[in-house]
Design a protein around this motif. Sequence first.
Motif, PDB file in Angstrom:
ATOM      1  N   VAL A  27       3.708 -10.956   0.476  1.00  0.00           N
ATOM      2  CA  VAL A  27       3.764 -10.618   1.900  1.00  0.00           C
ATOM      3  C   VAL A  27       5.032  -9.841   2.215  1.00  0.00           C
ATOM      4  O   VAL A  27       5.012  -8.835   2.944  1.00  0.00           O
ATOM      5  CB  VAL A  27       3.677 -11.895   2.751  1.00  0.00           C
ATOM      6  CG1 VAL A  27       3.953 -11.590   4.225  1.00  0.00           C
ATOM      7  CG2 VAL A  27       2.316 -12.547   2.600  1.00  0.00           C
ATOM      8  N   LEU A  28       6.159 -10.282   1.650  1.00  0.00           N
ATOM      9  CA  LEU A  28       7.426  -9.589   1.889  1.00  0.00           C
ATOM     10  C   LEU A  28       7.373  -8.159   1.358  1.00  0.00           C
ATOM     11  O   LEU A  28       7.860  -7.222   2.011  1.00  0.00           O
ATOM     12  CB  LEU A  28       8.568 -10.358   1.232  1.00  0.00           C
ATOM     13  CG  LEU A  28       8.983 -11.679   1.888  1.00  0.00           C
ATOM     14  CD1 LEU A  28      10.044 -12.377   1.041  1.00  0.00           C
ATOM     15  CD2 LEU A  28       9.510 -11.441   3.295  1.00  0.00           C
ATOM     16  N   ILE A  30       4.685  -6.269   0.890  1.00  0.00           N
ATOM     17  CA  ILE A  30       3.785  -5.470   1.732  1.00  0.00           C
ATOM     18  C   ILE A  30       4.466  -5.087   3.037  1.00  0.00           C
ATOM     19  O   ILE A  30       4.423  -3.921   3.474  1.00  0.00           O
ATOM     20  CB  ILE A  30       2.483  -6.241   1.993  1.00  0.00           C
ATOM     21  CG1 ILE A  30       1.695  -6.391   0.689  1.00  0.00           C
ATOM     22  CG2 ILE A  30       1.646  -5.535   3.050  1.00  0.00           C
ATOM     23  CD1 ILE A  30       0.465  -7.256   0.819  1.00  0.00           C
ATOM     24  N   VAL A  31       5.115  -6.070   3.673  1.00  0.00           N
ATOM     25  CA  VAL A  31       5.805  -5.784   4.937  1.00  0.00           C
ATOM     26  C   VAL A  31       6.925  -4.775   4.719  1.00  0.00           C
ATOM     27  O   VAL A  31       7.110  -3.827   5.491  1.00  0.00           O
ATOM     28  CB  VAL A  31       6.356  -7.085   5.557  1.00  0.00           C
ATOM     29  CG1 VAL A  31       7.266  -6.788   6.737  1.00  0.00           C
ATOM     30  CG2 VAL A  31       5.211  -7.978   5.994  1.00  0.00           C
ATOM     31  N   GLY A  32       7.695  -4.945   3.618  1.00  0.00           N
ATOM     32  CA  GLY A  32       8.774  -4.012   3.323  1.00  0.00           C
ATOM     33  C   GLY A  32       8.268  -2.612   3.043  1.00  0.00           C
ATOM     34  O   GLY A  32       8.855  -1.621   3.507  1.00  0.00           O
ATOM     35  N   VAL A  34       5.427  -1.249   4.114  1.00  0.00           N
ATOM     36  CA  VAL A  34       4.943  -0.658   5.365  1.00  0.00           C
ATOM     37  C   VAL A  34       6.107  -0.194   6.229  1.00  0.00           C
ATOM     38  O   VAL A  34       6.093   0.912   6.805  1.00  0.00           O
ATOM     39  CB  VAL A  34       4.070  -1.675   6.127  1.00  0.00           C
ATOM     40  CG1 VAL A  34       3.746  -1.180   7.531  1.00  0.00           C
ATOM     41  CG2 VAL A  34       2.778  -1.954   5.362  1.00  0.00           C
ATOM     42  N   ALA A  35       7.165  -1.034   6.291  1.00  0.00           N
ATOM     43  CA  ALA A  35       8.340  -0.660   7.083  1.00  0.00           C
ATOM     44  C   ALA A  35       9.007   0.593   6.514  1.00  0.00           C
ATOM     45  O   ALA A  35       9.443   1.483   7.264  1.00  0.00           O
ATOM     46  CB  ALA A  35       9.331  -1.819   7.117  1.00  0.00           C
ATOM     47  N   GLY A 153      15.138  -8.319   0.638  1.00  0.00           N
ATOM     48  CA  GLY A 153      13.906  -8.755  -0.013  1.00  0.00           C
ATOM     49  C   GLY A 153      14.162  -9.749  -1.121  1.00  0.00           C
ATOM     50  O   GLY A 153      13.428 -10.732  -1.271  1.00  0.00           O
TER      51      GLY A 153
END
Length: 415
Positions: A27-28, A30-32, A34-35, A153
């Motif tokens: 999840v981290l 993927i979020v990173g 995308v950001a 991260g």
Amino acid sequence: MTVPEAAAVRRAWITLAAQSTLALATVLVIVGAVAWLLLLHNERVAEDGLLRDAVRPAARDDVTDPPPGIALFAVGRDRRITGGTPGTPAGVFDPSGLRASPSTPVWGGHTVAGARYRSFTVDDGAGWIQAALDLRARDSERRRVLGVGLGAGLVGVLAAGAMGLLLARRAIAPLGEAIARQSRFVADASHELRTPLTLLHTRAQMARRDLQAGDLEHVGAEVAALERDAGRMGEVIEDLLLSAELGRDGAERTPVDLGALAGDAAHAVEGYAAVSGVRLITRLEPAWVQGAPTALRRVALSLLDNAVAHAARPDGEVVLTVSTVSTEPGVALLEVHDNGAGFDDDVAKRLFDRFARGSDAGGRRRFGLGLALVREVVAAHGGSVEATSQTGNGATFRVRLPSFPRGSREVPRRR
């Protein structure tokens, strides 16, 4: 819990922790990602806006005073540079931009002396205007942001790992406790029931032999002994079931008069005490506690049974006392004293361990499950138990429990 069972629980814990950590780390990531993509997109949009503004129709007159970070070049129809931003390093101008037509601007990008530039060229009718954006500051900021993001991260993954271990440990704990209770119950049952079953089998063989011989008198004695042994085995089974029940929360707790409960227990062992030649003395006062009556009665029975067994002689004596402690407010005391052989300090350290054995010289050789169960029950009720003695001078067992006013509705919390 056996070694294989403990290893299985540990593997389950590690597997669950690894899976939860991997899920959180994914999840981290993927979020990173995308950001990061959003950051690059926004920067590209901002760069496009800067370059488009820089080559507006009046840009040919501003080549000597462009916006910060941008170099401007004016090119004539003969493809020669007619003007440029002062101080611009050689090689910044991108000749491929001269392919631009009035309707089709040209985007470009190249590197000069390790510095990246992005260019935008338009045909303004009189020639070409090219704007070159120096990307060094933006590249440096991106590296800084990327470094911070990767560091955050990594910290996040480590935190996810720690959280995964903690959550997995909490999730697996009930399973480990259940397996441990099951293993302990099986071990206790096999240990405690072996001797009673052997005795029953032997008694049954002797009764059959006497019956075949027609010796009815001995048959009657053997049947009576069988009844006693079966009763003893029933008590062992009750201890085992109670020990297993203590491992689970939710047992019903009610106000209990410890004095009255201890009196019932004393009445139950009167016959055993009389046969053993032991004088049983009771000094009982009302002392209310909050607890499970069956379990607390078993505490009193175990202590009395143990005391009578070790005071069994013509002048044997067991004193049972229940009172509230004036020097310790909020404490109910149950005390059992015998004038038996007692025990030494070495035995005292192991007295409440399961199946502990004393020294042969001390008089108290084996304590089985009873005293260990006493400690479990008392601890489950938020109390404590201790034993004191000197070899040859008897023993005293003291149980302290939180007192509970009869009219109170508050249920004491387990410690």
